[in-house]
Design a protein around this motif. Structure first.
Motif, PDB file in Angstrom:
ATOM      1  N   HIS A 167      -6.790 -61.720   0.813  1.00 45.97           N
ATOM      2  CA  HIS A 167      -7.505 -60.645   0.479  1.00 45.97           C
ATOM      3  C   HIS A 167      -6.650 -59.474   0.253  1.00 45.97           C
ATOM      4  N   THR A 168      -5.496 -59.839  -0.221  1.00 44.95           N
ATOM      5  CA  THR A 168      -4.465 -58.695  -0.713  1.00 44.95           C
ATOM      6  C   THR A 168      -4.534 -58.037  -1.912  1.00 44.95           C
ATOM      7  N   VAL A 169      -5.076 -58.851  -2.757  1.00 46.97           N
ATOM      8  CA  VAL A 169      -5.283 -58.395  -4.508  1.00 46.97           C
ATOM      9  C   VAL A 169      -5.764 -56.916  -4.640  1.00 46.97           C
ATOM     10  N   TYR A 170      -7.019 -56.886  -3.758  1.00 46.58           N
ATOM     11  CA  TYR A 170      -7.775 -55.525  -4.023  1.00 46.58           C
ATOM     12  C   TYR A 170      -6.839 -54.279  -3.990  1.00 46.58           C
ATOM     13  N   TRP A 171      -5.895 -54.303  -2.992  1.00 44.33           N
ATOM     14  CA  TRP A 171      -5.127 -53.066  -2.895  1.00 44.33           C
ATOM     15  C   TRP A 171      -3.987 -53.104  -3.817  1.00 44.33           C
ATOM     16  N   ASN A 172      -3.527 -53.763  -4.578  1.00 42.25           N
ATOM     17  CA  ASN A 172      -2.469 -53.874  -5.715  1.00 42.25           C
ATOM     18  C   ASN A 172      -3.053 -53.112  -6.878  1.00 42.25           C
ATOM     19  N   ALA A 173      -4.370 -53.135  -6.978  1.00 43.98           N
ATOM     20  CA  ALA A 173      -4.820 -52.229  -8.205  1.00 43.98           C
ATOM     21  C   ALA A 173      -4.971 -50.836  -7.735  1.00 43.98           C
ATOM     22  N   LEU A 174      -4.812 -50.476  -6.394  1.00 47.42           N
ATOM     23  CA  LEU A 174      -4.615 -49.097  -6.023  1.00 47.42           C
ATOM     24  C   LEU A 174      -2.998 -48.714  -5.669  1.00 47.42           C
ATOM     25  N   ALA A 175      -2.882 -47.507  -5.284  1.00 39.41           N
ATOM     26  CA  ALA A 175      -1.686 -47.052  -5.165  1.00 39.41           C
ATOM     27  C   ALA A 175      -1.346 -47.004  -3.617  1.00 39.41           C
ATOM     28  N   ASN A 176      -2.097 -47.255  -2.756  1.00 42.67           N
ATOM     29  CA  ASN A 176      -1.951 -47.092  -1.329  1.00 42.67           C
ATOM     30  C   ASN A 176      -1.280 -47.999  -0.560  1.00 42.67           C
ATOM     31  N   PRO A 177      -0.496 -47.565   0.427  1.00 42.26           N
ATOM     32  CA  PRO A 177       0.312 -48.389   1.251  1.00 42.26           C
ATOM     33  C   PRO A 177      -0.404 -49.371   2.272  1.00 42.26           C
ATOM     34  N   VAL A 178       0.079 -50.553   2.587  1.00 40.22           N
ATOM     35  CA  VAL A 178      -0.699 -51.512   3.213  1.00 40.22           C
ATOM     36  C   VAL A 178       0.376 -52.270   4.067  1.00 40.22           C
ATOM     37  N   LEU A 179       0.144 -52.514   5.390  1.00 38.71           N
ATOM     38  CA  LEU A 179       0.949 -53.173   6.389  1.00 38.71           C
ATOM     39  C   LEU A 179       0.348 -54.349   6.784  1.00 38.71           C
ATOM     40  N   ALA A 180       0.936 -55.539   6.815  1.00 36.35           N
ATOM     41  CA  ALA A 180       0.368 -56.732   7.162  1.00 36.35           C
ATOM     42  C   ALA A 180       0.906 -56.921   8.585  1.00 36.35           C
ATOM     43  N   VAL A 181      -0.003 -57.170   9.810  1.00 36.30           N
ATOM     44  CA  VAL A 181       0.808 -57.436  10.988  1.00 36.30           C
ATOM     45  C   VAL A 181       0.343 -58.821  11.678  1.00 36.30           C
ATOM     46  N   PRO A 182       0.999 -59.532  12.316  1.00 38.92           N
ATOM     47  CA  PRO A 182       0.220 -60.637  13.046  1.00 38.92           C
ATOM     48  C   PRO A 182      -0.736 -60.523  14.075  1.00 38.92           C
ATOM     49  N   MET A 183      -1.779 -60.801  14.093  1.00 36.45           N
ATOM     50  CA  MET A 183      -2.907 -60.696  14.813  1.00 36.45           C
ATOM     51  C   MET A 183      -3.625 -61.714  15.642  1.00 36.45           C
ATOM     52  N   GLY A 184      -3.056 -63.012  15.557  1.00 32.94           N
ATOM     53  CA  GLY A 184      -3.807 -64.084  16.241  1.00 32.94           C
ATOM     54  C   GLY A 184      -3.470 -65.321  16.004  1.00 32.94           C
ATOM     55  N   ARG A 185      -4.239 -66.370  16.075  1.00 36.29           N
ATOM     56  CA  ARG A 185      -3.774 -67.831  15.680  1.00 36.29           C
ATOM     57  C   ARG A 185      -5.290 -68.504  15.142  1.00 36.29           C
ATOM     58  N   THR A 186      -4.787 -69.116  14.182  1.00 41.32           N
ATOM     59  CA  THR A 186      -6.004 -70.198  13.689  1.00 41.32           C
ATOM     60  C   THR A 186      -6.680 -71.089  14.821  1.00 41.32           C
ATOM     61  N   ALA A 187      -7.512 -71.772  14.379  1.00 38.88           N
ATOM     62  CA  ALA A 187      -8.026 -72.929  15.215  1.00 38.88           C
ATOM     63  C   ALA A 187      -6.807 -73.876  15.394  1.00 38.88           C
TER      64      ALA A 187
END
Lengths: 73, 527
Positions: free
Chosen positions: B448-468
């Motif tokens: 779900h990263t692509v949406y933000w590329n169309a815009l100019a806004n800054p976005v930070l991705a940080v680790p938040m947990g683990r999958t099953a």
């Protein structure tokens, strides 16, 4: 006399269109890749057409920017 | 403490910088540890396309000497870095992980972002793997390393800044440069369990970075923590490094730089042989130092869920995301659900823009050297031939409308959070569809990263947990245009209360891995 088109396999002529556009651009995609592009285009074309349904964009400026400079002597 | 324990242990870049100044580690020790980690594990993980071992050793010796005599270039001084191989570094060729890319492009020159790292004393260890031109997939019959995930080597590291993310996770460097056109910083950061920042469009110069989508491309950092990303961002924008212990002064400026160049977009110079000089048209983005304190009292957090929890997403995702939001509200933030406007339309605009702009750059080479491109790369680029000029312009008009709508949304909230992906790192055999192209009906539709590329806004991705299954999950934190300070502040506050960013993969998990695909060498990559 022309051969009848297989309307069942490609009811909207998408395959013909995609192959034509690829050829016009000089892109020699093979059979499997072209089939993938045809299938994807069946989803992409309606999505692109839907952009013209965004009423708010009717009088909007595009995100295009020219960098204008006075040439150096 | 040893260099190895700093890099492969839980220390962040900024903590390592402090350890350097305390004398607990040396730059030479860190660099030798980085080289040793690469010697042991790069054959499996596929982090590097080219290594600069001897130049890195020399830079590390110089850093130690400078620090010993009181010359402190700031928090990056003496720190091992990786650079994605779409970004020019004078020490070696840029391959863009492609047989096609012209090796003479920017040869012998540093991209401005690399020059800024070098001036800040960073130790450049090598060029990291990338999907071909930032848009392909791993392909076994091409002479490039397979970018494996350190958490599970049968899975992909993500892309396209693959090696930059996996190298941080595996302790081969403390931070790295990546580029992001549709998620290429945030997605591999998510899959490898590290932090990655997509700066505001135009914030960081892209000159000397092989273009994919001119109106989309951004360069940014990957590192363990939000605070690390902040330290790197400051340098990438051309600001002086300052003291070794980065602190938030809370000051703003109008975009002045330490090297006199622009902080704004330099795309015009990135098209091959550009001068690398400023070209910002007089528009400069305000820059504010983040204020790191951990308190989020009064902060308004928009929570976006609408498209991020598909039925076939990872079953651990909802709980992990709820827990992450609870951490933020526990720090005093107020959470409110928001709806991201023009979701599907913006994803379409990124596809239209990237395919069209990419084809413009590649069409001549594609027609002559089709088979030299990876199947997935040429699949994306060829799609540009199916886009009309009107489609392209309309996409840019919709981007204008959507930017205004998102700007309005940020009048009501300070940041927006959402999952980076609905799944963890996928196995290699889940990446391609029947044609060999990226499977957007599958894995890539759950990123779900692509949406933000169309815009100019800054976005930070940080680790938040683990999958099953125990793989990293990630949280995106988006902010208003030019407000990286708030995004980084929220990320730092989250990481003060969690330790996901400190968790590192067990080298035993990949040390014994038997490579499935071909593992290329730098020499092959440069062929």
């Amino acid at each position: 006399m022309t051969a009848p088109r297989d309307e069942t396999a490609d009811p909207y002529g998408i395959g013909v269109r995609v192959r034509g556009l690829l050829a016009a651009a000089g892109l020699p995609a093979g059979g499997r890749e072209t089939a993938g592009l045809v299938a994807a285009y069946g989803v992409q074309r309606p999505a692109m057409d839907a952009l013209f349904d965004v009423a708010e964009a009717r009088y909007e400026q595009p995100v295009l920017r020219r960098d204008v400079h006075v040439p150096r002597a | 403490m040893t260099g190895a324990s700093a890099l492969t242990g839980a220390l962040t870049l900024t903590e390592t910088a402090a350890a350097l100044r305390d004398g607990a580690v040396t730059s030479v020790g860190l660099t030798e540890a980085a080289i040793a980690a690469a010697e042991r594990h790069d054959g499996v993980l596929g982090v590097y396309l080219t290594r600069f071992d001897e130049r890195a050793r020399a830079a590390a010796r110089r850093a130690d000497e400078e620090l010993a005599r009181g010359l402190d270039r700031g928090p990056l001084h003496g720190i091992p870095f990786g650079v994605k191989d779409t970004i020019a570094v004078a020490d070696g060729p840029t391959t863009a992980q492609s047989l096609v890319h012209d090796r003479a492009w920017w040869a012998g020159r540093d991209a401005p972002v690399v020059a800024r790292l070098r001036a800040a004393g960073a130790v450049l260890t090598g060029k990291t793997t990338a999907m071909e031109f930032g848009c392909g997939l791993p392909q076994e019959d091409k002479p490039f390393p397979f970018p494996r995930n350190p958490w599970r080597p049968d899975s992909w590291a993500g892309g396209s800044s693959s090696g930059s993310a996996s190298g941080v996770a595996a302790g081969m460097f403390a931070a790295a440069l990546g580029s992001d056109t549709g998620g290429s910083i945030r997605m591999p950061a998510a899959f490898c369990g590290v932090s990655g920042l997509l700066p505001t469009f135009g914030r960081v110069p892209t000159a000397g970075c092989v273009p994919l989508g001119y109106s989309l491309d951004r360069v940014g950092p990957l590192a363990r923590s939000a605070r690390d990303c902040s330290a790197v961002l400051r340098v990438l924008t051309g600001r002086p490094g300052g003291s070794g212990a980065p602190g938030g002064s809370g000051t703003s400026d109008g975009g002045s730089t330490s090297d006199g160049s622009s902080t704004s977009d330099e795309n015009a110079a990135a098209t091959g042989g550009g001068s690398g000089t400023a070209s910002d048209g007089g528009r400069r983005l305000p820059y504010t130092e983040p204020s790191f304190g951990g308190d989020l009292a009064g902060l308004r957090v928009g929570v976006a869920c609408e498209h991020h929890f598909p039925a076939d997403g990872d079953p651990a995702l909802p709980g992990a995301f709820d827990a992450a939001v609870s951490v933020l509200t526990g720090l005093g933030a107020d959470a409110v659900e928001v709806r991201l406007p023009y979701w599907r339309e913006l994803i379409t605009t990124v596809f239209v823009s990237a395919a069209s702009e990419g084809l413009a750059y590649h069409r001549a080479d594609l027609s002559r050297r089709w088979d030299d491109y990876c199947v997935a790369t040429r699949g994306l680029l060829a799609t540009g031939a199916l886009v009309s000029g009107a489609d392209y312009v309309q996409a840019q008009r919709v981007r204008t409308v959507a930017q205004r709508a998102v700007d309005a949304l940020f009048a009501d909230v300070d940041v927006i959070v959402c999952p980076t992906a609905s799944v963890g790192a996928p196995p290699f055999d889940a990446l391609a569809d029947a044609a060999g192209h990226q499977d957007h009906a599958g894995v890539f539709g759950k990123v779900h990263t692509v949406y933000w590329n169309a815009l100019a806004n800054p976005v930070l991705a940080v680790p938040m947990g683990r999958t099953a299954a125990g793989l990293p999950l990630s949280l995106q934190i988006a902010g208003p245009v030019a407000d990286e300070a708030t995004v980084l502040r929220v990320g730092d506050a989250f990481q003060r209360r969690t330790d996901w960013h400190r968790r590192t993969p067990d080298p035993a998990a990949y040390a014994a891995h038997t490579s499935r695909g071909p593992v290329g060498t730098a020499a092959a990559a440069q062929a």
